[in-house]
Design a protein around this motif. Structure first.
Motif, PDB file in Angstrom:
ATOM      1  N   TRP A  79     -13.287   6.849  18.334  1.00 16.33           N
ATOM      2  CA  TRP A  79     -12.407   5.712  18.087  1.00 16.33           C
ATOM      3  C   TRP A  79     -12.499   5.111  16.697  1.00 16.33           C
ATOM      4  CZ3 TRP A  79     -16.018   5.874  22.137  1.00 16.33           C
ATOM      5  CH2 TRP A  79     -15.500   6.413  23.328  1.00 16.33           C
ATOM      6  N   THR A  80     -13.591   5.271  16.012  1.00 19.21           N
ATOM      7  CA  THR A  80     -13.725   4.671  14.687  1.00 19.21           C
ATOM      8  C   THR A  80     -14.343   5.649  13.702  1.00 19.21           C
ATOM      9  OG1 THR A  80     -14.674   2.830  13.419  1.00 19.21           O
ATOM     10  CG2 THR A  80     -15.974   3.624  15.296  1.00 19.21           C
ATOM     11  N   ASN A  81     -13.867   5.591  12.475  1.00 21.51           N
ATOM     12  CA  ASN A  81     -14.443   6.411  11.410  1.00 21.51           C
ATOM     13  C   ASN A  81     -15.330   5.574  10.492  1.00 21.51           C
ATOM     14  OD1 ASN A  81     -12.612   4.896   9.989  1.00 21.51           O
ATOM     15  ND2 ASN A  81     -11.289   6.604   9.398  1.00 21.51           N
ATOM     16  N   ASN A  82     -15.572   4.315  10.888  1.00 22.89           N
ATOM     17  CA  ASN A  82     -16.429   3.458  10.075  1.00 22.89           C
ATOM     18  C   ASN A  82     -17.883   3.706  10.464  1.00 22.89           C
ATOM     19  OD1 ASN A  82     -16.606   1.314   8.091  1.00 22.89           O
ATOM     20  ND2 ASN A  82     -17.399   0.039   9.751  1.00 22.89           N
ATOM     21  N   PRO A  83     -18.740   4.083   9.532  1.00 16.56           N
ATOM     22  CA  PRO A  83     -20.137   4.362   9.883  1.00 16.56           C
ATOM     23  C   PRO A  83     -20.793   3.144  10.529  1.00 16.56           C
ATOM     24  CG  PRO A  83     -19.656   5.084   7.641  1.00 16.56           C
ATOM     25  CD  PRO A  83     -18.479   4.283   8.090  1.00 16.56           C
ATOM     26  N   SER A  84     -21.491   3.390  11.623  1.00 17.08           N
ATOM     27  CA  SER A  84     -22.170   2.295  12.316  1.00 17.08           C
ATOM     28  C   SER A  84     -23.223   1.669  11.411  1.00 17.08           C
ATOM     29  CB  SER A  84     -22.825   2.819  13.593  1.00 17.08           C
ATOM     30  OG  SER A  84     -23.527   1.790  14.260  1.00 17.08           O
ATOM     31  N   ALA A  85     -23.307   0.350  11.443  1.00 15.52           N
ATOM     32  CA  ALA A  85     -24.258  -0.374  10.594  1.00 15.52           C
ATOM     33  C   ALA A  85     -25.646  -0.319  11.222  1.00 15.52           C
ATOM     34  CB  ALA A  85     -23.811  -1.822  10.420  1.00 15.52           C
ATOM     35  N   ARG A 115      -7.458   3.583  19.370  1.00 14.38           N
ATOM     36  CA  ARG A 115      -7.771   3.977  20.740  1.00 14.38           C
ATOM     37  C   ARG A 115      -6.514   3.852  21.590  1.00 14.38           C
ATOM     38  NH1 ARG A 115      -8.824   1.728  25.554  1.00 14.38           N
ATOM     39  NH2 ARG A 115      -8.512  -0.354  24.678  1.00 14.38           N
ATOM     40  N   PHE A 116      -6.233   4.869  22.391  1.00 13.15           N
ATOM     41  CA  PHE A 116      -5.106   4.785  23.310  1.00 13.15           C
ATOM     42  C   PHE A 116      -5.524   3.953  24.510  1.00 13.15           C
ATOM     43  CE2 PHE A 116      -2.549   6.224  26.938  1.00 13.15           C
ATOM     44  CZ  PHE A 116      -1.287   5.966  26.440  1.00 13.15           C
ATOM     45  N   ASP A 117      -4.813   2.853  24.725  1.00 16.64           N
ATOM     46  CA  ASP A 117      -5.112   1.973  25.850  1.00 16.64           C
ATOM     47  C   ASP A 117      -4.211   2.348  27.018  1.00 16.64           C
ATOM     48  OD1 ASP A 117      -6.583  -0.903  26.375  1.00 16.64           O
ATOM     49  OD2 ASP A 117      -4.692  -0.723  27.479  1.00 16.64           O
ATOM     50  N   ARG A 118      -4.804   2.835  28.060  1.00 21.70           N
ATOM     51  CA  ARG A 118      -4.019   3.359  29.182  1.00 21.70           C
ATOM     52  C   ARG A 118      -3.302   2.260  29.944  1.00 21.70           C
ATOM     53  NH1 ARG A 118      -8.232   6.667  28.143  1.00 21.70           N
ATOM     54  NH2 ARG A 118      -7.829   8.909  28.230  1.00 21.70           N
ATOM     55  N   GLU A 119      -3.881   1.080  30.015  1.00 19.23           N
ATOM     56  CA  GLU A 119      -3.211  -0.013  30.714  1.00 19.23           C
ATOM     57  C   GLU A 119      -1.961  -0.451  29.966  1.00 19.23           C
ATOM     58  OE1 GLU A 119      -3.967  -4.646  32.104  1.00 19.23           O
ATOM     59  OE2 GLU A 119      -5.689  -3.340  31.750  1.00 19.23           O
ATOM     60  N   GLY A 126      -0.423   1.461  27.728  1.00 23.60           N
ATOM     61  CA  GLY A 126       0.410   2.625  27.449  1.00 23.60           C
ATOM     62  C   GLY A 126       0.734   2.768  25.975  1.00 23.60           C
ATOM     63  N   ALA A 127      -0.198   2.328  25.112  1.00 14.33           N
ATOM     64  CA  ALA A 127       0.032   2.364  23.667  1.00 14.33           C
ATOM     65  C   ALA A 127      -1.297   2.521  22.943  1.00 14.33           C
ATOM     66  CB  ALA A 127       0.729   1.083  23.203  1.00 14.33           C
ATOM     67  N   SER A 128      -1.232   3.041  21.712  1.00 10.87           N
ATOM     68  CA  SER A 128      -2.421   3.149  20.882  1.00 10.87           C
ATOM     69  C   SER A 128      -2.626   1.853  20.109  1.00 10.87           C
ATOM     70  CB  SER A 128      -2.288   4.315  19.890  1.00 10.87           C
ATOM     71  OG  SER A 128      -2.354   5.550  20.561  1.00 10.87           O
ATOM     72  N   VAL A 129      -3.830   1.335  20.181  1.00 21.24           N
ATOM     73  CA  VAL A 129      -4.204   0.138  19.426  1.00 21.24           C
ATOM     74  C   VAL A 129      -4.881   0.592  18.144  1.00 21.24           C
ATOM     75  CG1 VAL A 129      -5.513  -2.013  19.454  1.00 21.24           C
ATOM     76  CG2 VAL A 129      -4.560  -1.103  21.589  1.00 21.24           C
ATOM     77  N   GLY A 130      -4.405   0.121  17.005  1.00 20.19           N
ATOM     78  CA  GLY A 130      -4.992   0.509  15.727  1.00 20.19           C
ATOM     79  C   GLY A 130      -5.365  -0.699  14.899  1.00 20.19           C
ATOM     80  N   PHE A 131      -6.447  -0.569  14.125  1.00 24.54           N
ATOM     81  CA  PHE A 131      -6.882  -1.622  13.209  1.00 24.54           C
ATOM     82  C   PHE A 131      -6.985  -1.041  11.798  1.00 24.54           C
ATOM     83  CE2 PHE A 131      -9.553  -3.278  16.992  1.00 24.54           C
ATOM     84  CZ  PHE A 131      -8.453  -3.934  17.537  1.00 24.54           C
ATOM     85  N   GLU A 132      -6.467  -1.759  10.825  1.00 28.82           N
ATOM     86  CA  GLU A 132      -6.626  -1.398   9.422  1.00 28.82           C
ATOM     87  C   GLU A 132      -6.950  -2.651   8.618  1.00 28.82           C
ATOM     88  OE1 GLU A 132      -2.970  -0.379   7.223  1.00 28.82           O
ATOM     89  OE2 GLU A 132      -1.881  -0.860   9.083  1.00 28.82           O
ATOM     90  N   VAL A 133      -7.673  -2.473   7.534  1.00 29.80           N
ATOM     91  CA  VAL A 133      -8.027  -3.599   6.686  1.00 29.80           C
ATOM     92  C   VAL A 133      -6.773  -4.131   5.999  1.00 29.80           C
ATOM     93  CG1 VAL A 133      -9.402  -4.364   4.710  1.00 29.80           C
ATOM     94  CG2 VAL A 133     -10.351  -2.707   6.327  1.00 29.80           C
ATOM     95  N   LEU A 134      -6.589  -5.440   6.041  1.00 28.55           N
ATOM     96  CA  LEU A 134      -5.424  -6.064   5.404  1.00 28.55           C
ATOM     97  C   LEU A 134      -5.447  -5.832   3.894  1.00 28.55           C
ATOM     98  CD1 LEU A 134      -3.797  -9.443   6.012  1.00 28.55           C
ATOM     99  CD2 LEU A 134      -4.738  -9.018   3.742  1.00 28.55           C
ATOM    100  N   GLU A 135      -4.299  -5.444   3.349  1.00 29.34           N
ATOM    101  CA  GLU A 135      -4.095  -5.302   1.911  1.00 29.34           C
ATOM    102  C   GLU A 135      -3.118  -6.383   1.478  1.00 29.34           C
ATOM    103  OE1 GLU A 135      -5.593  -3.310  -0.128  1.00 29.34           O
ATOM    104  OE2 GLU A 135      -6.623  -1.975   1.301  1.00 29.34           O
ATOM    105  N   LEU A 136      -3.512  -7.200   0.507  1.00 29.20           N
ATOM    106  CA  LEU A 136      -2.715  -8.364   0.127  1.00 29.20           C
ATOM    107  C   LEU A 136      -1.297  -7.975  -0.292  1.00 29.20           C
ATOM    108  CD1 LEU A 136      -3.089 -11.443  -0.080  1.00 29.20           C
ATOM    109  CD2 LEU A 136      -3.639 -11.134  -2.490  1.00 29.20           C
ATOM    110  N   GLU A 137      -1.177  -6.964  -1.146  1.00 30.55           N
ATOM    111  CA  GLU A 137       0.144  -6.572  -1.651  1.00 30.55           C
ATOM    112  C   GLU A 137       1.036  -6.044  -0.529  1.00 30.55           C
ATOM    113  OE1 GLU A 137      -2.742  -5.516  -2.748  1.00 30.55           O
ATOM    114  OE2 GLU A 137      -2.942  -6.417  -4.744  1.00 30.55           O
ATOM    115  N   GLN A 138       0.437  -5.368   0.408  1.00 27.88           N
ATOM    116  CA  GLN A 138       1.210  -4.728   1.478  1.00 27.88           C
ATOM    117  C   GLN A 138       1.547  -5.672   2.619  1.00 27.88           C
ATOM    118  OE1 GLN A 138      -0.754  -1.271   3.079  1.00 27.88           O
ATOM    119  NE2 GLN A 138       0.734  -0.990   4.732  1.00 27.88           N
TER     120      GLN A 138
END
Length: 292
Positions: free
Chosen positions: A75-81, A111-115, A117-129
């Motif tokens: 579910w995540t590609n961020n290395p665990s701290a 992560r695809f949330d079965r309840e 019926g959609a994939s939940v995604g998180f990305e770091v906010l970019e000010l310009e975007q």
């Protein structure tokens, strides 16, 4: 959003595909554990170390539900701290805290949330975007009632810049199936204003959140993003045993999601700007009761 995973655990690898199979099998059953044949792992050339979430017992490889959702790399590609830099930092009100790890970059959880019926995604906010999107959301009266940040783009740019520059806060855009849906802030409780109102431990995490797009409102999707963000915060640091929150005490719509997702109300208290409900979610309770 499609996450790019670092080698050697890349999407499509044998261990990655086995994790996907286990995720499906857990979702389709009420089982708290699954047994794998050691021959199955041998055929695929997967070691117990690579599996991460299993152990040998009675001639089988046992994978427990709780351990799987805390350690599999789906579910995540961020290395665990797992290791914090040495030394303590002097925080607000004299509360020392560990030096925090680097923030993730780009998309870092999906992560695809079965309840829902959609994939939940998180990305770091970019000010310009994302600034114009954030401005529109904050100036929706429905959001402004709780956040009280219905301000100009310039004022909100300063608000977001302060969070981008703060090592203890991650500003996040949450999406459903790649469609931006809302804004989240992940923070370390010890450094947050909330830390002065309870017995804050060094690795407590917390969050603020809003769903900005009305098309993504509703019980199933709201539960999905709370379930997913809590999952990520526990994945992100194995020393985190508690997730905290301080929603407005009168935010009945949000508070009704807490019990099914293993959050409990500790008490109400007064911030200078609002009456808040102190919420806690313990790691053990979350992984023992919440189904993915």
């Amino acid at each position: 959003m499609t996450l790019t995973f670092p080698l050697p655990v890349s999407a499509g690898s044998k261990v990655f595909e086995l994790w996907r199979e286990l995720d499906r099998r857990f979702a389709e059953s009420a089982a708290d554990r699954l047994d794998l044949s050691p021959a199955r792992l041998a055929e695929d050339g997967i070691s117990l170390r690579e599996l991460r979430c299993g152990y040998a017992a009675d001639g089988a490889i046992v994978v427990e539900r709780s351990g799987f959702y805390q350690s599999a790399g789906l579910w995540t590609n961020n290395p665990s701290a797992t290791h914090m830099s040495a030394g303590l930092i002097a925080g607000p009100d004299g509360r020392d805290h560990p030096r925090r790890p680097a923030k993730p970059v780009g998309g870092f959880y999906e992560r695809f949330d079965r309840e829902a019926g959609a994939s939940v995604g998180f990305e770091v906010l970019e000010l310009e975007q994302h600034l114009s999107l954030f401005h529109r959301w904050q100036n929706d009266p429905r959001v402004a009632f709780f956040w009280e940040e219905d301000k100009s783009e310039a004022e909100l740019a300063a608000y977001l810049t302060a969070r981008i520059d703060n090592p203890s806060v991650i500003p996040v855009i949450a999406s459903f199936d790649g469609d931006p849906a809302g804004y989240l802030e992940f923070y370390w409780g010890r450094e947050d204003r909330l830390g002065a109102y309870y017995d804050a431990h060094p690795f407590d995490r917390g969050w603020h959140g809003l769903i900005g797009e009305r098309r993504h409102l509703g019980r199933r999707k709201t539960a999905a993003w709370i379930r997913s963000l809590t999952h990520f915060l526990f994945l992100d640091c194995p020393m985190t045993e508690k997730i905290v929150g301080e929603p407005r005490a009168d935010n009945v719509k949000l508070l009704r999601y807490t019990d099914p997702l293993a959050y409990r109300k500790i008490r109400e208290f007064d911030f200078p700007h609002k009456r808040a409900a102190l919420m806690h979610c313990d790691r053990g309770d979350f992984f023992a009761t919440v189904r993915f």
